[in-house]
Design a protein around this motif. Structure first.
Motif, PDB file in Angstrom:
ATOM      1  N   PRO A  45      14.703   8.403  -1.610  1.00  0.00           N
ATOM      2  CA  PRO A  45      14.138   9.657  -2.098  1.00  0.00           C
ATOM      3  C   PRO A  45      13.163   9.505  -3.250  1.00  0.00           C
ATOM      4  O   PRO A  45      12.339  10.398  -3.487  1.00  0.00           O
ATOM      5  CB  PRO A  45      15.387  10.451  -2.532  1.00  0.00           C
ATOM      6  N   ASP A  46      13.230   8.386  -3.979  1.00  0.00           N
ATOM      7  CA  ASP A  46      12.366   8.200  -5.136  1.00  0.00           C
ATOM      8  C   ASP A  46      11.054   7.508  -4.816  1.00  0.00           C
ATOM      9  O   ASP A  46      10.067   7.686  -5.540  1.00  0.00           O
ATOM     10  CB  ASP A  46      13.086   7.376  -6.214  1.00  0.00           C
ATOM     11  N   GLN A  47      11.021   6.718  -3.742  1.00  0.00           N
ATOM     12  CA  GLN A  47       9.838   5.889  -3.542  1.00  0.00           C
ATOM     13  C   GLN A  47       9.802   5.285  -2.140  1.00  0.00           C
ATOM     14  O   GLN A  47      10.845   4.919  -1.585  1.00  0.00           O
ATOM     15  CB  GLN A  47       9.819   4.750  -4.562  1.00  0.00           C
ATOM     16  N   LEU A  48       8.582   5.195  -1.615  1.00  0.00           N
ATOM     17  CA  LEU A  48       8.316   4.421  -0.407  1.00  0.00           C
ATOM     18  C   LEU A  48       7.490   3.208  -0.814  1.00  0.00           C
ATOM     19  O   LEU A  48       6.466   3.350  -1.484  1.00  0.00           O
ATOM     20  CB  LEU A  48       7.545   5.264   0.612  1.00  0.00           C
ATOM     21  N   ALA A  49       7.954   2.022  -0.443  1.00  0.00           N
ATOM     22  CA  ALA A  49       7.242   0.782  -0.729  1.00  0.00           C
ATOM     23  C   ALA A  49       7.005   0.063   0.590  1.00  0.00           C
ATOM     24  O   ALA A  49       7.939  -0.111   1.383  1.00  0.00           O
ATOM     25  CB  ALA A  49       8.047  -0.105  -1.678  1.00  0.00           C
ATOM     26  N   MET A  96       2.095  -1.572  -1.431  1.00  0.00           N
ATOM     27  CA  MET A  96       1.684  -0.187  -1.609  1.00  0.00           C
ATOM     28  C   MET A  96       2.917   0.653  -1.925  1.00  0.00           C
ATOM     29  O   MET A  96       3.909   0.617  -1.191  1.00  0.00           O
ATOM     30  CB  MET A  96       0.981   0.313  -0.341  1.00  0.00           C
ATOM     31  N   LEU A  97       2.845   1.410  -3.021  1.00  0.00           N
ATOM     32  CA  LEU A  97       3.972   2.195  -3.509  1.00  0.00           C
ATOM     33  C   LEU A  97       3.584   3.661  -3.588  1.00  0.00           C
ATOM     34  O   LEU A  97       2.484   3.993  -4.038  1.00  0.00           O
ATOM     35  CB  LEU A  97       4.395   1.719  -4.902  1.00  0.00           C
ATOM     36  N   ALA A  98       4.491   4.529  -3.184  1.00  0.00           N
ATOM     37  CA  ALA A  98       4.217   5.962  -3.257  1.00  0.00           C
ATOM     38  C   ALA A  98       5.492   6.716  -3.591  1.00  0.00           C
ATOM     39  O   ALA A  98       6.551   6.443  -3.023  1.00  0.00           O
ATOM     40  CB  ALA A  98       3.651   6.465  -1.927  1.00  0.00           C
ATOM     41  N   ARG A  99       5.361   7.657  -4.515  1.00  0.00           N
ATOM     42  CA  ARG A  99       6.474   8.510  -4.901  1.00  0.00           C
ATOM     43  C   ARG A  99       6.221   9.908  -4.335  1.00  0.00           C
ATOM     44  O   ARG A  99       5.077  10.372  -4.302  1.00  0.00           O
ATOM     45  CB  ARG A  99       6.607   8.550  -6.423  1.00  0.00           C
ATOM     46  N   SER A 105      -1.169   6.800  -4.658  1.00  0.00           N
ATOM     47  CA  SER A 105      -0.291   5.657  -4.406  1.00  0.00           C
ATOM     48  C   SER A 105      -0.759   4.527  -5.300  1.00  0.00           C
ATOM     49  O   SER A 105      -1.894   4.525  -5.791  1.00  0.00           O
ATOM     50  CB  SER A 105      -0.311   5.239  -2.928  1.00  0.00           C
ATOM     51  N   VAL A 106       0.115   3.563  -5.536  1.00  0.00           N
ATOM     52  CA  VAL A 106      -0.176   2.447  -6.429  1.00  0.00           C
ATOM     53  C   VAL A 106      -0.082   1.159  -5.619  1.00  0.00           C
ATOM     54  O   VAL A 106       0.941   0.892  -4.989  1.00  0.00           O
ATOM     55  CB  VAL A 106       0.808   2.411  -7.623  1.00  0.00           C
ATOM     56  N   TRP A 107      -1.161   0.376  -5.654  1.00  0.00           N
ATOM     57  CA  TRP A 107      -1.221  -0.876  -4.902  1.00  0.00           C
ATOM     58  C   TRP A 107      -1.252  -2.043  -5.870  1.00  0.00           C
ATOM     59  O   TRP A 107      -1.990  -2.016  -6.862  1.00  0.00           O
ATOM     60  CB  TRP A 107      -2.462  -0.929  -4.018  1.00  0.00           C
ATOM     61  N   LEU A 108      -0.488  -3.075  -5.570  1.00  0.00           N
ATOM     62  CA  LEU A 108      -0.469  -4.279  -6.392  1.00  0.00           C
ATOM     63  C   LEU A 108      -1.218  -5.398  -5.679  1.00  0.00           C
ATOM     64  O   LEU A 108      -0.977  -5.663  -4.496  1.00  0.00           O
ATOM     65  CB  LEU A 108       0.961  -4.733  -6.683  1.00  0.00           C
ATOM     66  N   LEU A 123      -6.130   7.625  -5.613  1.00  0.00           N
ATOM     67  CA  LEU A 123      -5.896   9.060  -5.583  1.00  0.00           C
ATOM     68  C   LEU A 123      -6.015   9.554  -4.144  1.00  0.00           C
ATOM     69  O   LEU A 123      -6.983   9.252  -3.443  1.00  0.00           O
ATOM     70  CB  LEU A 123      -6.888   9.788  -6.483  1.00  0.00           C
ATOM     71  N   GLU A 124      -5.021  10.319  -3.716  1.00  0.00           N
ATOM     72  CA  GLU A 124      -4.945  10.776  -2.335  1.00  0.00           C
ATOM     73  C   GLU A 124      -4.052  12.004  -2.280  1.00  0.00           C
ATOM     74  O   GLU A 124      -3.304  12.288  -3.226  1.00  0.00           O
ATOM     75  CB  GLU A 124      -4.362   9.668  -1.443  1.00  0.00           C
ATOM     76  N   ARG A 125      -4.127  12.722  -1.188  1.00  0.00           N
ATOM     77  CA  ARG A 125      -3.247  13.875  -1.043  1.00  0.00           C
ATOM     78  C   ARG A 125      -1.804  13.396  -0.840  1.00  0.00           C
ATOM     79  O   ARG A 125      -1.587  12.306  -0.307  1.00  0.00           O
ATOM     80  CB  ARG A 125      -3.697  14.735   0.133  1.00  0.00           C
ATOM     81  N   PRO A 126      -0.813  14.186  -1.281  1.00  0.00           N
ATOM     82  CA  PRO A 126       0.579  13.787  -1.033  1.00  0.00           C
ATOM     83  C   PRO A 126       0.783  13.482   0.444  1.00  0.00           C
ATOM     84  O   PRO A 126       0.289  14.191   1.323  1.00  0.00           O
ATOM     85  CB  PRO A 126       1.378  15.014  -1.484  1.00  0.00           C
ATOM     86  N   ARG A 127       1.497  12.424   0.724  1.00  0.00           N
ATOM     87  CA  ARG A 127       1.623  11.924   2.090  1.00  0.00           C
ATOM     88  C   ARG A 127       2.539  12.806   2.929  1.00  0.00           C
ATOM     89  O   ARG A 127       3.566  13.283   2.462  1.00  0.00           O
ATOM     90  CB  ARG A 127       2.172  10.478   2.068  1.00  0.00           C
TER      91      ARG A 127
END
Length: 223
Positions: A45-49, A96-99, A105-108, A123-127
């Motif tokens: 529920p907190d994050q998709l990686a 790729m990380l998304a909350r 989303s944040v990419w490393l 920066l992107e629309r909520p998935r």
């Protein structure tokens, strides 16, 4: 995943398991222009990686003549139209990380020596989740964060050009910058996911390279 199966799939709320293969897609005007087959690292529920491995066959937007978007003069870059093209993801992999509900989303990215190059805040629309992956829309503006926590906006010139070309309104651009400021606030506070130790992540060597499936461009049925 077959084309017929994909066409019948609707939204899904069930979590994916580590090692599952899904699609991370960017749409524009109801059309898939960017599709990335990825492997799930974590889904809660907190994050998709997810892990985008080097060598993955993916879809990216190109100009109608097949050339890279950035070869066009900036003033024409958002006026010439885009078409999807299958290409290989070169270089190292990307985490790729998304909350939920965050419009980014944040990419490393890592170098060849596995040292972290930095965090890329896209920066992107909520998935929107569906059974085969997530769909969103890229909002052009990005934030680059260095390992020593310095940050700067990226592609501000492209955002201005997209507004001039009519893709975004002035109100859209204001909202995009507001999202950027929210993301920068998280960076300054060093909140999740920056504080979560993801820079030490290593993919499971047993994970197979995901395939680009037939029907990658079909939109899920929502009813």
């Amino acid at each position: 995943m077959t084309e017929a199966d994909d066409a019948q799939r609707g939204p899904a709320s069930a979590a994916w398991a580590p090692g599952d293969q899904i699609l991370w897609r960017y749409l524009r005007n109801g059309r898939v222009l960017d599709c990335r087959p990825v492997t799930v690292v974590r889904d809660d529920p907190d994050q998709l990686a997810v892990w985008l491995a080097g060598g993955t066959r993916r879809v990216k937007p190109v100009l109608p003549d097949g050339s890279d978007v950035r070869t066009a003069p900036l003033g024409n870059r958002f006026r010439l139209g885009l078409v999807p093209a299958v290409q290989e993801w070169f270089g190292g992999g990307v985490l790729m990380l998304a909350r939920p509900d965050e419009p980014w989303s944040v990419w490393l990215f890592w170098g060849q020596d596995r040292r972290l190059n930095g965090w890329y805040v896209n920066l992107e629309r909520p998935r929107e989740r569906w059974s085969g992956g997530v769909d969103t829309e890229d909002l052009v503006l990005d934030v680059w964060v260095t390992p020593d926590r310095r940050w700067h906006y990226k592609d501000e010139d492209e955002l201005a050009a997209s507004r001039e070309a009519g893709r975004f309104t002035d109100a859209d651009v204001d909202a995009i910058y507001a999202s950027g400021r929210r993301a920068v606030d998280v960076v300054k506070a060093w909140g999740p996911p920056f504080c979560d130790g993801w820079e030490d992540f290593r993919p499971d060597p047993a994970w197979p390279l995901p395939d680009l499936p037939d029907g990658w461009d079909l939109l899920p049925r929502t009813a």
